[in-house]
Every structure is written in structure tokens, then in C-alpha cells.
Design a protein around this motif. Structure first.
Motif, PDB file in Angstrom:
ATOM      1  N   ALA A 317       0.907  -1.326   0.019  1.00 47.16           N
ATOM      2  CA  ALA A 317      -0.009  -0.006  -0.202  1.00 47.16           C
ATOM      3  C   ALA A 317       0.732   1.261   0.088  1.00 47.16           C
ATOM      4  N   LEU A 318       1.985   1.224   0.154  1.00 45.27           N
ATOM      5  CA  LEU A 318       3.088   2.337   0.168  1.00 45.27           C
ATOM      6  C   LEU A 318       3.119   3.149  -1.178  1.00 45.27           C
ATOM      7  N   SER A 319       2.720   1.827  -2.446  1.00 46.68           N
ATOM      8  CA  SER A 319       2.871   2.457  -3.812  1.00 46.68           C
ATOM      9  C   SER A 319       2.024   3.692  -3.998  1.00 46.68           C
ATOM     10  N   GLY A 320       2.821   4.871  -4.562  1.00 50.39           N
ATOM     11  CA  GLY A 320       2.111   6.049  -4.892  1.00 50.39           C
ATOM     12  C   GLY A 320       2.647   7.123  -3.623  1.00 50.39           C
ATOM     13  N   PHE A 321       3.176   6.512  -2.409  1.00 52.20           N
ATOM     14  CA  PHE A 321       3.705   7.463  -1.156  1.00 52.20           C
ATOM     15  C   PHE A 321       5.131   7.268  -1.016  1.00 52.20           C
ATOM     16  N   LYS A 322       5.723   6.232  -1.487  1.00 49.09           N
ATOM     17  CA  LYS A 322       7.020   6.108  -1.176  1.00 49.09           C
ATOM     18  C   LYS A 322       7.938   7.272  -1.234  1.00 49.09           C
ATOM     19  N   GLN A 323       7.897   8.248  -2.011  1.00 49.26           N
ATOM     20  CA  GLN A 323       8.611   9.545  -1.941  1.00 49.26           C
ATOM     21  C   GLN A 323       8.382  10.448  -0.984  1.00 49.26           C
ATOM     22  N   HIS A 324       7.208  10.115   0.245  1.00 50.76           N
ATOM     23  CA  HIS A 324       6.995  10.918   1.100  1.00 50.76           C
ATOM     24  C   HIS A 324       7.344   9.999   2.624  1.00 50.76           C
ATOM     25  N   VAL A 325       7.865   8.957   2.417  1.00 50.62           N
ATOM     26  CA  VAL A 325       8.384   8.129   3.763  1.00 50.62           C
ATOM     27  C   VAL A 325       9.642   7.411   3.642  1.00 50.62           C
ATOM     28  N   ASN A 326      10.311   7.231   4.673  1.00 50.52           N
ATOM     29  CA  ASN A 326      11.557   6.437   4.764  1.00 50.52           C
ATOM     30  C   ASN A 326      11.388   5.073   4.849  1.00 50.52           C
ATOM     31  N   CYS A 327      11.646   4.055   4.303  1.00 49.43           N
ATOM     32  CA  CYS A 327      11.648   2.838   4.008  1.00 49.43           C
ATOM     33  C   CYS A 327      12.458   1.947   4.559  1.00 49.43           C
ATOM     34  N   VAL A 328      12.498   1.175   5.599  1.00 43.12           N
ATOM     35  CA  VAL A 328      14.001   0.409   6.139  1.00 43.12           C
ATOM     36  C   VAL A 328      13.427  -0.952   6.085  1.00 43.12           C
ATOM     37  N   GLN A 333      18.816  -0.458  10.123  1.00 41.10           N
ATOM     38  CA  GLN A 333      18.442   0.201   8.982  1.00 41.10           C
ATOM     39  C   GLN A 333      17.296   1.455   9.697  1.00 41.10           C
ATOM     40  N   MET A 334      16.658   1.178  10.617  1.00 38.24           N
ATOM     41  CA  MET A 334      15.781   1.966  11.449  1.00 38.24           C
ATOM     42  C   MET A 334      16.655   2.587  12.279  1.00 38.24           C
ATOM     43  N   ILE A 335      17.531   1.837  13.154  1.00 39.76           N
ATOM     44  CA  ILE A 335      18.267   2.615  13.977  1.00 39.76           C
ATOM     45  C   ILE A 335      19.154   3.751  13.396  1.00 39.76           C
ATOM     46  N   ASP A 336      19.756   3.428  11.920  1.00 39.47           N
ATOM     47  CA  ASP A 336      20.449   4.442  11.296  1.00 39.47           C
ATOM     48  C   ASP A 336      19.351   5.580  10.963  1.00 39.47           C
ATOM     49  N   MET A 337      18.162   5.167  10.667  1.00 40.30           N
ATOM     50  CA  MET A 337      17.255   6.100  10.122  1.00 40.30           C
ATOM     51  C   MET A 337      16.665   7.213  10.899  1.00 40.30           C
ATOM     52  N   LEU A 338      16.630   6.884  12.014  1.00 43.79           N
ATOM     53  CA  LEU A 338      15.870   7.546  13.230  1.00 43.79           C
ATOM     54  C   LEU A 338      16.744   9.089  13.271  1.00 43.79           C
ATOM     55  N   PRO A 339      17.908   9.298  13.375  1.00 43.67           N
ATOM     56  CA  PRO A 339      18.527  10.602  13.350  1.00 43.67           C
ATOM     57  C   PRO A 339      18.176  11.246  11.901  1.00 43.67           C
ATOM     58  N   VAL A 340      18.527  10.665  11.046  1.00 44.71           N
ATOM     59  CA  VAL A 340      18.389  11.253   9.660  1.00 44.71           C
ATOM     60  C   VAL A 340      16.899  11.838   9.419  1.00 44.71           C
ATOM     61  N   ALA A 341      15.824  11.088   9.870  1.00 45.08           N
ATOM     62  CA  ALA A 341      14.366  11.431   9.932  1.00 45.08           C
ATOM     63  C   ALA A 341      14.295  12.779  10.761  1.00 45.08           C
ATOM     64  N   LEU A 342      15.029  12.688  11.858  1.00 47.54           N
ATOM     65  CA  LEU A 342      14.675  13.753  13.035  1.00 47.54           C
ATOM     66  C   LEU A 342      15.294  15.024  12.270  1.00 47.54           C
ATOM     67  N   ASN A 343      15.938  15.218  11.442  1.00 50.95           N
ATOM     68  CA  ASN A 343      16.421  16.287  10.928  1.00 50.95           C
ATOM     69  C   ASN A 343      15.667  16.602   9.544  1.00 50.95           C
TER      70      ASN A 343
END
Length: 371
Positions: A317-328, A333-343
Motif C-alpha cells: 500500500a506504500l505504492s504512490g507514497f514512497k517519496q514521502h516516507v523513509n523505508c527500512v 536500518q531503522m536505528i540508522d534512519m531515526l537521526p536522519v528523519a529527525l533532521n
């Protein structure tokens, strides 16, 4: 416009897609809303014994946290005394007779003539053809063959009958649509209450405010969450708060018991923006089971409308919205993505202008008039 008889979940609490659609449609036509008649047979335990007693007495379950007060005189709520998800032919006949005897006087007293029968529950199939309905709509928001807490064999029998009886089938995802005859099935993805989730909301008083960044999730705590991944992430990111909102549907809470994990329990739907707008990252930590592969999560759209950065595991269901989310794909990958998303900056306005429940309900109302 013809009136509706709707078989859905217990009205109120955390609103389903059916509630979002029908509350809007009911502004222009009468709706008799029949609270849940069950999706599985009871087991021999205290919880299910109470459930059977409640259904036989015509009571609803406790459900999610209380919803905002209902203010719609066109929507008539009905609790039926019944047998949840009857399996045998004899039990199904008894349940049908019980429900018809209770429901027909309600239709007569409210002058409901030749209504459209709308069912979001396959277990309403036996009532088709007995309520003087002019058409039958099956709204399938979930893949009931993979849905947790459902008697799959019994519900499958009911669903096949409802599929045959339906004049129109509305499917919430492509996978669900593929289960039904193409000539009478229409894709209807979930929408969002754009106004509720995008207008600024006051910060919830029980949201952690200890100087640490906060990642949050709301929704049922069920077997669709990846608890192993969450435990690794919460342990590694002790400098973050992790907030979980929603009812626990498991025998015991499977979330990690850590000082940085806050399990707040259910909250009313209309208060959720006071959380999702004020935590730093929204989470969708799903495990790729059959239920998630077929779902169209309401919370994905609500997270986007709240405009907070999102970290999610992949699902169709992410199809069409992937450009608006961070997929792990995993915990690291989630551990690494948290500080990225924070900024990351907040999401843009207007992403979901064409996906509101208002526009979805207008489309459905048009479809109903074609039946």
C-alpha cells in the motif's frame, strides 16, 4: 436517494473506513447502522463468554477509547441480539431469524423502504434477500482470510455467499480486489480526514517531554508489528522515547519493557493529532504477514496528513507514497534512519488533497446511485 442498512463494527471508538464513509454519506440519506454481529465463534474462556452474553443481550463491546459525540440524526444505531459467526446451518438459521425479528420493526418505524444493504462483515450474508433491499454492497476493507482474531473457515463460507449476492464490491487494496469478480469490483483505497490531522493540535499532556526525541506509533498492538525489530531499535536507541498508542490484542504486551518505551493504551481518534503532530517521527514497524500484504492502513494517510517524518517497513500500500516516507528493511536500518528523519523537514501540505474521506464518500454515493 435510497437509504442504507449498514452492517459494520461497533459504532464509535476508533473509526474504521466504513464509519468514515458512512457518517458522511448519512448526511443526505438515512442509515440504520447495525453494530458488529461477530467474525468468529466464541471459545471456552472468560473473555469470549462475556462476548457471547453481550451479543445475546444486544450489547456492544468496550472497544477503543470513546469517540467524539455523534451528532447525526440520520444515523440510527442498532444492537442486535445474535449468535456470533454461526457455523452450522441450524445456528445460522437461528441467528438469521433472531436478527430479522429485531431489525424489521426498526426499518418500519423509521420508514426505511427498499434500502441498499451495505455490509463490511461477511457474516451478514444470510440476511441478503430478506430485508426488501434494492441492492447489496460488500465493502471489503480487510483480507478476512488472513485477519487475526477471525474464524477463517466460517467467515470464508459467509464471504463467498456475500460475494455472490453483492451487486457491487468495494475493495480497499489491489490484493483484495483480486479475490473478487472483476466485473462488479471497484478499488476504493482508504482516505483521510485531512482537516483533523493537518490543522494544528495542542500537544498531548501525556506525551513524553524529557528532552529526548520521540518516535511514535498508534494502532492495535497485534501480530502485524515486528516486535523483534522494535526491541533491537529501542535498546540501541536509548536516547530516544518510543510511544505506542492503542489497544493490546495479544495475550500479553509484546513490546519491550524498557524505560524509554511508553505504552499509553487507547486514545480517542479525534485526539490522535495531538500526538502525531508533536512526536518527531511516526513509525509503521510492520511484519510482512498476509494481513499487511493486503492492507491499506488508515494510519499511513493520517501520518502523512500530520506532516511528521515517517519511517516504515515496506508493504504494497506504500505504492504512490514512497517519496514521502523513509523505508527500512531491518532493525539496523531503522536505528540508522531515526537521526536522519529527525533532521528532515516536515512534509508538504496538499499531498492528500485528492484522498480525503469527503472525496471518497462523494464517489461512493455516486456509485450507489448507479445500482
Amino acid at each position: 436517494m435510497r437509504d442504507l442498512i449498514v452492517f459494520g463494527e461497533d459504532f464509535g471508538g476508533l473509526p474504521s473506513s466504513t464509519q468514515h464513509l458512512i457518517t458522511r454519506i448519512s448526511k443526505t440519506r438515512k442509515v440504520v447502522w447495525v453494530n458488529s454481529i461477530g467474525l468468529r465463534q466464541p471459545k471456552f474462556n472468560w473473555h469470549d463468554s462475556q462476548r457471547v452474553i453481550n451479543k445475546l443481550l444486544g450489547k456492544t463491546k468496550a472497544g477503543y477509547a470513546p469517540a467524539a459525540p455523534k451528532q447525526n440524526s440520520n444515523l440510527i444505531e442498532v444492537n442486535l441480539k445474535t449468535i456470533p459467526a454461526p457455523a452450522s446451518r441450524f445456528a445460522r438459521q437461528i441467528a438469521k431469524v433472531m436478527m430479522l425479528r429485531q431489525l424489521k420493526p426498526v426499518l418500519e418505524s423509521n420508514n426505511i423502504r427498499s434500502p441498499i444493504l451495505w455490509s463490511s462483515l461477511p457474516t451478514a450474508a444470510d440476511l441478503c434477500g430478506h430485508l426488501n433491499e434494492s441492492a447489496v454492497v460488500y465493502y471489503c476493507g480487510d483480507d478476512f482470510e488472513s485477519l487475526a482474531g477471525v474464524d477463517h473457515k466460517v467467515v470464508g463460507i459467509h464471504e463467498r455467499k456475500l460475494m455472490d449476492k453483492a451487486n457491487l464490491i468495494l475493495a480497499a487494496s489491489e490484493k483484495i480486489r483480486g479475490k473478487f469478480p472483476a466485473y462488479k469490483t471497484q478499488l476504493l483505497p482508504h482516505g483521510v480526514d485531512v482537516k483533523l490531522f493537518s490543522e494544528p493540535a495542542k500537544r498531548a499532556h501525556d506525551l513524553p517531554n524529557n528532552g529526548k526525541p520521540t518516535a511514535g506509533f498508534y494502532g492495535s498492538l497485534s501480530n502485524w508489528l515486528d516486535y523483534d525489530m522494535l526491541e533491537k531499535v529501542c535498546l540501541e536507541r536509548s536516547d530516544w522515547n518510543f510511544v505506542f498508542i492503542g489497544p493490546n490484542e495479544l495475550d500479553k504486551c509484546a513490546l519491550p519493557q524498557l524505560p524509554n518505551v511508553f505504552v499509553l493504551g487507547p486514545r480517542p481518534h479525534h485526539t490522535l493529532p495531538s500526538y502525531s503532530q508533536h512526536w518527531d517521527v511516526s513509525l509503521l514497524p510492520f511484519t510482512p504477514n498476509e494481513q499487511i500484504l493486503a492492507c491499506s492502513p488508515l494510519k499511513l494517510m493520517e501520518y502523512i496528513a500530520a506532516r511528521t517524518p515517517i519511517i516504515t517497513t515496506p508493504f504494497p500500500a506504500l505504492s504512490g507514497f514512497k517519496q514521502h516516507v523513509n523505508c527500512v528493511e531491518n532493525a539496523q536500518q531503522m536505528i540508522d534512519m531515526l537521526p536522519v528523519a529527525l533532521n528532515q523537514p516536515i512534509l508538504e501540505k496538499g499531498i492528500l488533497d485528492n484522498h480525503s474521506w469527503d472525496s471518497r464518500s462523494e464517489f461512493v454515493s455516486w456509485l450507489l446511485e448507479l445500482l
